[in-house]
Design an enzyme around this catalytic site. Structure first.
Site, short mmCIF file in Angstrom:
data_model
loop_
_atom_site.label_atom_id
_atom_site.label_comp_id
_atom_site.label_asym_id
_atom_site.label_seq_id
_atom_site.Cartn_x
_atom_site.Cartn_y
_atom_site.Cartn_z
N LYS A 40 42.41 37.90 44.60
CA LYS A 40 41.55 38.45 43.36
C LYS A 40 40.44 39.55 43.52
O LYS A 40 39.97 39.57 44.72
CB LYS A 40 40.58 37.59 42.61
CG LYS A 40 40.33 37.79 41.18
CD LYS A 40 39.49 36.69 40.48
CE LYS A 40 38.98 37.11 39.21
NZ LYS A 40 38.30 35.95 38.69
N SER A 115 39.84 34.86 34.05
CA SER A 115 39.91 36.24 34.27
C SER A 115 40.80 36.16 35.40
O SER A 115 41.01 37.71 35.87
CB SER A 115 38.53 36.67 34.63
OG SER A 115 38.20 35.98 35.81
N SER A 139 38.18 30.65 34.85
CA SER A 139 38.97 31.79 35.11
C SER A 139 40.15 31.48 36.32
O SER A 139 41.18 32.26 36.32
CB SER A 139 38.32 32.77 35.88
OG SER A 139 37.55 33.58 34.77
N1 GLN Z 1 36.03 33.46 30.03
C1 GLN Z 1 34.89 33.07 30.71
C2 GLN Z 1 33.79 34.27 30.70
O1 GLN Z 1 34.22 35.36 30.31
C3 GLN Z 1 35.28 32.55 32.34
C4 GLN Z 1 35.32 33.57 33.08
C5 GLN Z 1 35.43 33.28 34.50
O2 GLN Z 1 35.51 32.20 34.93
N2 GLN Z 1 35.19 34.34 35.46
O3 GLN Z 1 32.73 34.17 31.06
#
Ligand code: GLN
Length: 436
Positions: A40, A115, A139
């Site tokens: 990532k 994400s 994410s």
């Molecule tokens: N969707 C969640 C957020 O926007 C989780 C994102 C993540 O785990 N990086 O914070």
């Protein structure tokens, strides 16, 4: 609902990668010798551009590797590319990336989740057998569920965060994503194999485990809150039947309740935005990003760089977090969120002293269409089942549990702190049973 034009096609590899790496050095040995791995793009790779899905880091080349990247390379893995993601990890669909959205390989008109959507798509499409993701509020698990693969968010403090570009430090972990539980487990062994003193929250407790499918007698708690309002009935039905499979394997299923889950989402969004507003202050055009105009008044110069470099969602969260931390509102928001977080932790500890693991759906819905969700609040709501594990710091895995109208559903299994082994076993037992 406005559906935006998506210029990317499945032929463009679902837009899963932001940067493709050159040939890896041949002849490396180790547990992952020659295995292509995707990473990532918020995980630092020495000499390889690391953008966090943001314009502000478009040309940033880290001078060092993240600890997990060093461990993968030392075991012979070939880092083939850096995967697309929501900008700084802020999103649930990969649509906030400055490099365009990722398409879901199962249905390219739909989001892959986020994400870590690029990592999930790369694995689901068979481009790589395994990938690294990060999970601050779901994410890893959300895109794993939406793309029909396996993803594990480790216990807070099990995997070194050295070299991870921070979004919300107290919540996030790096973790493995793959098509099978066995591969996730294997990757987990590698990324915890050497303790890293450079992350002071990281405990010296390597994960060394071979997944076991015997779960007879295991006690599995099923919280009523995981099947409450907002959970798609078809998703609930798939997950209930997966839990039935676990029962058939001899596990004892116990209905339970986690009342503090009602406050988890609100607490999460106050805490993550507060931490983000502080973390992202370093991107000021002096140390990172396009050069700031030194002839301008300093706050105007910073504003210009940050307006041009950050997308809408990132700016929204910086504003929310700065507000929550500001003198007059600190007690009303930030302190309250910390109290709610303590209650979530306490409830999970109490329930996990009675049951071995907790099971439910990973996501409350099926993967949405690209461009379908435009309202930030309704997007935040979809994180309702994943954020509790981050607040409590406990391990949680998502394993595919069937499809509805051809779209994947994920079963989430959460466990006690530093008990990834049991969480993995439950996922493995399920996977082996339904594959057989
Ligand atoms: N969707 C969640 C957020 O926007 C989780 C994102 C993540 O785990 N990086 O914070």
């Amino acid at each position: 609902m406005a559906v935006q034009e998506i210029p990317w096609t499945p032929e463009d590899h679902y837009n899963a990668f932001i940067t493709i790496c050159g040939e890896a050095p041949a002849g490396k040995t180790g547990r992952l010798a020659g295995v292509p791995v995707a990473v990532k793009d918020n995980i630092s790779t020495q000499g390889i551009r690391t953008t966090c899905g943001s314009r502000i880091l478009e040309n940033y080349i880290p001078p060092y590797d993240a600890h997990v990247v060093t461990l993968l390379s030392n075991e012979g893995a070939a880092i083939v590319g850096k995967t697309n993601m929501d900008e700084f990890g802020m999103g649930t669909t990969t649509e906030t990336s400055a490099y365009g959205p990722v398409l879901n390989p199962v249905d390219p008109t739909r989001v892959p989740g986020g994400s870590s959507g690029g990592s999930a798509a790369a694995v689901a499409a068979g481009m790589v057998p395994m990938a690294l993701g990060t999970d601050t509020g779901g994410s890893i698990r959300c895109p794993a569920a939406f793309c029909g693969i396996v993803g594990l968010k480790p216990t807070y403090g099990r995997v070194s965060r050295f070299g991870l570009i921070a979004y919300a430090n107290s919540l996030e972990q790096i973790g493995p994503m793959a098509r099978t539980v066995r591969d996730v487990s294997h990757m987990m062994e590698v990324i915890t194999s050497v303790h890293d003193p450079r992350d002071s929250t990281c405990r010296a407790q390597p994960y060394t485990h071979i997944p076991q499918s015997d779960i007879a007698g295991m006690r599995i708690g099923v919280p009523v809150e995981c099947f409450g309002e907002g959970v798609d009935l078809r998703v609930a039905e798939s997950v209930r039947s997966a839990i039935g499979v676990l029962e058939g394997l001899g596990a004892e299923i116990l209905e339970c309740s986690i009342p503090s889950m009602a406050y988890a989402l609100a607490a999460y969004y106050v805490i993550c935005t507060s931490e983000a507003s502080s973390n992202l202050a370093r991107f000021d055009g002096v140390r990172y990003g396009p050069d700031v105009d030194v002839k301008k008044v300093w706050h105007e110069a910073y504003r210009d760089v940050r307006m041009a470099g950050f997308g809408t969602e990132v700016r929204r969260r910086i504003l929310l977090g700065t507000f929550a931390l500001s003198a007059g509102y600190h007690g009303k928001y930030y302190t309250k969120a910390q109290v709610a977080r303590q209650n979530v932790c306490r409830d999970f500890t109490r329930i996990l002293s009675d049951v071995d693991v907790i099971a439910g759906p990973t996501m409350p819905t099926l993967p949405f269409r690209l461009g379908e969700k435009t309202d930030p609040l309704s997007m935040y709501f979809t994180d309702i089942l994943t954020v509790p594990a981050n607040l409590a710091g406990i391990p949680a895995i998502s394993v595919p549990c069937g499809r509805v109208d051809g779209l994947p559903v994920g079963l989430q299994v959460m466990g006690r702190r530093f008990d990834e082994e049991r969480v993995v076993d439950v996922a493995y037992a399920y996977e082996q049973e339904v594959q057989a």
